[in-house]
Design a protein around this motif. Structure first.
Motif, PDB file in Angstrom:
ATOM      1  N   PRO A 256      22.750  -9.026  -0.201  1.00 29.49           N
ATOM      2  CA  PRO A 256      24.708 -10.267  -1.213  1.00 29.49           C
ATOM      3  C   PRO A 256      25.283  -9.907  -0.790  1.00 29.49           C
ATOM      4  O   PRO A 256      25.817  -8.396  -0.335  1.00 29.49           O
ATOM      5  N   ILE A 257      26.076 -11.076  -1.092  1.00 31.96           N
ATOM      6  CA  ILE A 257      27.538 -10.606  -0.537  1.00 31.96           C
ATOM      7  C   ILE A 257      28.408  -9.851  -1.898  1.00 31.96           C
ATOM      8  O   ILE A 257      28.115  -9.960  -2.774  1.00 31.96           O
ATOM      9  N   GLY A 258      29.253  -8.934  -1.331  1.00 28.10           N
ATOM     10  CA  GLY A 258      29.811  -8.244  -2.070  1.00 28.10           C
ATOM     11  C   GLY A 258      31.488  -7.466  -1.138  1.00 28.10           C
ATOM     12  O   GLY A 258      31.609  -7.908   0.448  1.00 28.10           O
ATOM     13  N   ASN A 259      32.160  -7.289  -1.385  1.00 28.69           N
ATOM     14  CA  ASN A 259      32.947  -5.610  -1.150  1.00 28.69           C
ATOM     15  C   ASN A 259      32.730  -4.976  -1.005  1.00 28.69           C
ATOM     16  O   ASN A 259      32.660  -3.649  -1.249  1.00 28.69           O
ATOM     17  N   TYR A 260      32.812  -4.750   1.379  1.00 27.42           N
ATOM     18  CA  TYR A 260      31.824  -3.898   1.077  1.00 27.42           C
ATOM     19  C   TYR A 260      31.922  -2.754   2.292  1.00 27.42           C
ATOM     20  O   TYR A 260      32.954  -3.380   2.733  1.00 27.42           O
ATOM     21  N   MET A 261      32.199  -1.644   2.386  1.00 25.57           N
ATOM     22  CA  MET A 261      33.130  -0.042   2.893  1.00 25.57           C
ATOM     23  C   MET A 261      31.948   0.906   4.010  1.00 25.57           C
ATOM     24  O   MET A 261      31.133   1.040   3.233  1.00 25.57           O
ATOM     25  N   ILE A 262      31.997   0.750   5.445  1.00 31.77           N
ATOM     26  CA  ILE A 262      31.532   1.590   5.768  1.00 31.77           C
ATOM     27  C   ILE A 262      31.743   3.157   6.155  1.00 31.77           C
ATOM     28  O   ILE A 262      32.756   2.990   6.463  1.00 31.77           O
ATOM     29  N   GLN A 263      31.271   3.758   5.211  1.00 22.60           N
ATOM     30  CA  GLN A 263      31.805   4.908   6.171  1.00 22.60           C
ATOM     31  C   GLN A 263      30.490   5.993   6.841  1.00 22.60           C
ATOM     32  O   GLN A 263      28.721   6.157   6.624  1.00 22.60           O
ATOM     33  N   ILE A 264      30.966   6.704   8.262  1.00 25.94           N
ATOM     34  CA  ILE A 264      29.817   6.727   8.819  1.00 25.94           C
ATOM     35  C   ILE A 264      30.634   8.763   9.020  1.00 25.94           C
ATOM     36  O   ILE A 264      31.964   8.946   9.216  1.00 25.94           O
TER      37      ILE A 264
END
Length: 296
Positions: free
Chosen positions: A144-152
């Motif tokens: 769903p839509i949200g405040n996401y961050m991608i950590q690699i």
């Protein structure tokens, strides 16, 4: 012969120059690697921002910004977004995998999608160089839509591989050069002082066997060749009995004639020349031989 000596004397100079040249070359290579690392870091950030850009497009957002990429650990980066977004896990996996394949990244990495509102991980997976070790789950469920961050997070060895190879290569090169240098350049031994080698101390006297002279209180006493040979034998074994036959053999045997009374005559002459020092005397040991007595 003179030309050969000049060549040998120049050899250490060539070795010093070679070591210096290799050292300078290693420094230059090191600087080039540092420059290459800076370039790779800049390229990494661009690729990571492109990952964010592609994810926004897949979410239907072509206007909001990808925030500056943050390096949150030594080998870990974070991609943040200006607005909320949604993502399809399988599309996210394929997008990140295809873009990272073109960059200077390690083949092993872990991706976590974090909800910035509560810091919970909503999706994660691991990619390995060996495909059998890949860990990917829940790829068919759209988030769903949200405040996401991608950590690699990348495998540490991949980031520092070039540096490690440079350090190891440098150490090996220096070790080889050092080994060759030490094997080739031998320390020069200073020639022994011939004057001191023939100078013996007898009490307060100094005896120079080469010049056949006795020196005491700046007074020089000359000795004959035979007197010097006799005294030299005594001086090498002070306070020890030397058999009469041994003295005769060492002094006169090479001349083919051994005369018993000749030895007594030379001993008598030596006694007179040693009288300047009362602590030195040649004494007779009945039935044994002679002894040079030196008292302290």
């Amino acid at each position: 012969m003179h030309l050969r000596q000049n060549t040998l004397s120049r050899k250490p100079n060539y070795l010093y120059a070679s070591v210096l040249l290799i050292f300078i070359s290693l420094i230059c290579v090191g600087y080039s690697i540092v420059s290459r690392d800076d370039f790779d870091l800049a390229r990494q950030e661009i690729l990571l921002r492109k990952i964010g850009h592609e994810l926004l497009l897949q979410s239907g957002d072509s206007t909001s910004r990808v925030l500056p990429v943050k390096k949150i650990a030594v080998n870990e980066y974070q991609i943040s977004f200006e607005n909320e977004l949604t993502f399809q896990p399988d599309s996210l996996v394929n997008t990140i995998q295809s873009l990272l394949a073109n960059g200077p990244f390690a083949p092993d990495y872990v991706v976590n999608v974090v909800n910035s509102d509560d810091a919970s991980v909503v999706f994660g997976y691991a990619i390995s160089k060996n495909k059998k070790d890949d860990i990917i789950a829940c790829i068919g469920r759209r988030q769903p839509i949200g405040n996401y961050m991608i950590q690699i997070q990348f495998e540490p060895a991949g980031i520092s591989l070039a540096k490690n190879e440079y350090i190891i290569g440098s150490l090996i090169a220096l070790a080889i050069v050092g080994f060759v240098f030490l094997r080739t350049v031998k320390p020069r031994k200073s020639p022994p002082d011939s004057r001191n080698a023939n100078l013996l101390t007898l009490g307060s006297m100094s005896f120079d066997a080469e010049t056949r002279k006795l020196v005491i209180n700046d007074k020089t006493i000359d000795l004959t060749r035979t007197e010097s040979r006799v005294l030299h034998i005594f001086a090498l074994s002070p306070n020890e009995v030397i058999e009469r036959s041994q003295l005769q053999k060492e002094i006169w045997e090479d001349e083919g004639v051994i005369v018993g009374r000749s030895l007594d005559m030379f001993i008598s002459k030596l006694r007179k020349k040693l009288e300047f020092d009362p602590n030195i005397n040649i004494v007779v040991k009945r039935g044994k031989g002679y002894k040079l007595e030196i008292s302290s």
